[in-house]
Design a protein around this motif. Structure first.
Motif, PDB file in Angstrom:
ATOM      1  N   CYS A  33      -5.368   0.835  -0.333  1.00  0.00           N
ATOM      2  CA  CYS A  33      -4.805   1.886   0.507  1.00  0.00           C
ATOM      3  C   CYS A  33      -4.112   2.951  -0.338  1.00  0.00           C
ATOM      4  CB  CYS A  33      -3.834   1.276   1.513  1.00  0.00           C
ATOM      5  SG  CYS A  33      -3.276   2.433   2.753  1.00  0.00           S
ATOM      6  N   LEU A  34      -3.408   2.520  -1.372  1.00  0.00           N
ATOM      7  CA  LEU A  34      -2.748   3.475  -2.265  1.00  0.00           C
ATOM      8  C   LEU A  34      -3.766   4.304  -3.037  1.00  0.00           C
ATOM      9  CD1 LEU A  34       0.119   1.186  -3.546  1.00  0.00           C
ATOM     10  CD2 LEU A  34       0.389   3.277  -2.202  1.00  0.00           C
ATOM     11  N   LYS A  35      -4.871   3.680  -3.457  1.00  0.00           N
ATOM     12  CA  LYS A  35      -5.928   4.424  -4.147  1.00  0.00           C
ATOM     13  C   LYS A  35      -6.582   5.431  -3.198  1.00  0.00           C
ATOM     14  CE  LYS A  35      -6.995   0.699  -7.366  1.00  0.00           C
ATOM     15  NZ  LYS A  35      -7.958  -0.350  -7.716  1.00  0.00           N
ATOM     16  N   MET A  36      -6.756   5.035  -1.934  1.00  0.00           N
ATOM     17  CA  MET A  36      -7.358   5.930  -0.945  1.00  0.00           C
ATOM     18  C   MET A  36      -6.431   7.112  -0.649  1.00  0.00           C
ATOM     19  SD  MET A  36      -9.901   6.755   0.835  1.00  0.00           S
ATOM     20  CE  MET A  36     -10.943   5.345   0.786  1.00  0.00           C
ATOM     21  N   ARG A  47       5.267  -2.884   3.668  1.00  0.00           N
ATOM     22  CA  ARG A  47       6.287  -2.588   4.688  1.00  0.00           C
ATOM     23  C   ARG A  47       5.770  -1.559   5.692  1.00  0.00           C
ATOM     24  NH1 ARG A  47      11.163  -4.925   3.609  1.00  0.00           N
ATOM     25  NH2 ARG A  47      11.590  -5.398   1.431  1.00  0.00           N
ATOM     26  N   ASN A  48       5.061  -0.534   5.210  1.00  0.00           N
ATOM     27  CA  ASN A  48       4.500   0.474   6.122  1.00  0.00           C
ATOM     28  C   ASN A  48       3.499  -0.145   7.078  1.00  0.00           C
ATOM     29  OD1 ASN A  48       6.020   2.507   4.982  1.00  0.00           O
ATOM     30  ND2 ASN A  48       4.387   3.204   3.630  1.00  0.00           N
ATOM     31  N   GLU A  77      -5.337  -5.201  -0.390  1.00  0.00           N
ATOM     32  CA  GLU A  77      -5.452  -4.179   0.652  1.00  0.00           C
ATOM     33  C   GLU A  77      -4.450  -3.046   0.416  1.00  0.00           C
ATOM     34  OE1 GLU A  77      -4.783  -3.869   5.437  1.00  0.00           O
ATOM     35  OE2 GLU A  77      -5.509  -5.761   4.608  1.00  0.00           O
ATOM     36  N   ALA A  78      -3.236  -3.392  -0.002  1.00  0.00           N
ATOM     37  CA  ALA A  78      -2.224  -2.372  -0.288  1.00  0.00           C
ATOM     38  C   ALA A  78      -2.657  -1.509  -1.472  1.00  0.00           C
ATOM     39  CB  ALA A  78      -0.877  -3.024  -0.557  1.00  0.00           C
ATOM     40  N   MET A  99       5.535   0.497  -5.046  1.00  0.00           N
ATOM     41  CA  MET A  99       4.564   1.152  -4.172  1.00  0.00           C
ATOM     42  C   MET A  99       3.797   0.129  -3.333  1.00  0.00           C
ATOM     43  SD  MET A  99       3.117   4.163  -6.654  1.00  0.00           S
ATOM     44  CE  MET A  99       2.022   4.909  -5.460  1.00  0.00           C
ATOM     45  N   ILE A 100       3.442  -1.003  -3.941  1.00  0.00           N
ATOM     46  CA  ILE A 100       2.725  -2.055  -3.204  1.00  0.00           C
ATOM     47  C   ILE A 100       3.614  -2.623  -2.107  1.00  0.00           C
ATOM     48  CG2 ILE A 100       1.752  -4.377  -3.405  1.00  0.00           C
ATOM     49  CD1 ILE A 100       0.758  -3.544  -6.205  1.00  0.00           C
TER      50      ILE A 100
END
Length: 117
Positions: A63-66, A105-106, A59-60, A99-100
């Motif tokens: 989200c980073l790709k998005m 954490r975010n 999922e992380a 980043m993951i």
């Protein structure tokens, strides 16, 4: 307990969040290892029934790709392109792991804010 200004405080925001980040760090380290033996033999990461390590890391990553597809947006008064963004496709190694972990954490921060509201 998690206050930053109190005299008696914990050095972290949340104990479950640190647990999740540790498990995610272990998974990403084993997945992106240079050693082929470590890549093929995945450790069994047993976690709680409500939270799954592989799902959280996937999922992380999504989200980073998005965020990369959406692009950098302006959120304050500094101006366009005043800050540099790290893109998922252009990073490698430790930066990707960081980043993951940051994205996990975010997500924990946002759930705490939602609960507080």
């Amino acid at each position: 307990m998690y206050c930053r200004k109190a005299k008696l405080k914990l050095p972290m925001k949340s104990i479950p969040e640190e647990y999740e980040c540790g498990k995610a760090r272990l998974l990403t380290t084993s997945e992106e290892s240079d050693d082929p033996v470590v890549k093929t033999v995945q450790p069994s990461l047993k976690a709680e029934k409500k939270w799954k390590v592989t799902e959280a890391v996937d999922e992380a990553k999504e989200c980073l790709k998005m965020k990369e597809v959406i692009g950098q947006s302006q959120t304050d008064r500094r101006g366009l392109e005043s800050t540099t963004a790290k893109w998922w496709s252009k990073t490698e190694g430790k930066e990707k792991k960081d980043m993951i972990i940051g994205e996990i954490r975010n997500k924990g921060d946002s759930t705490r804010v939602q609960k507080a509201v």
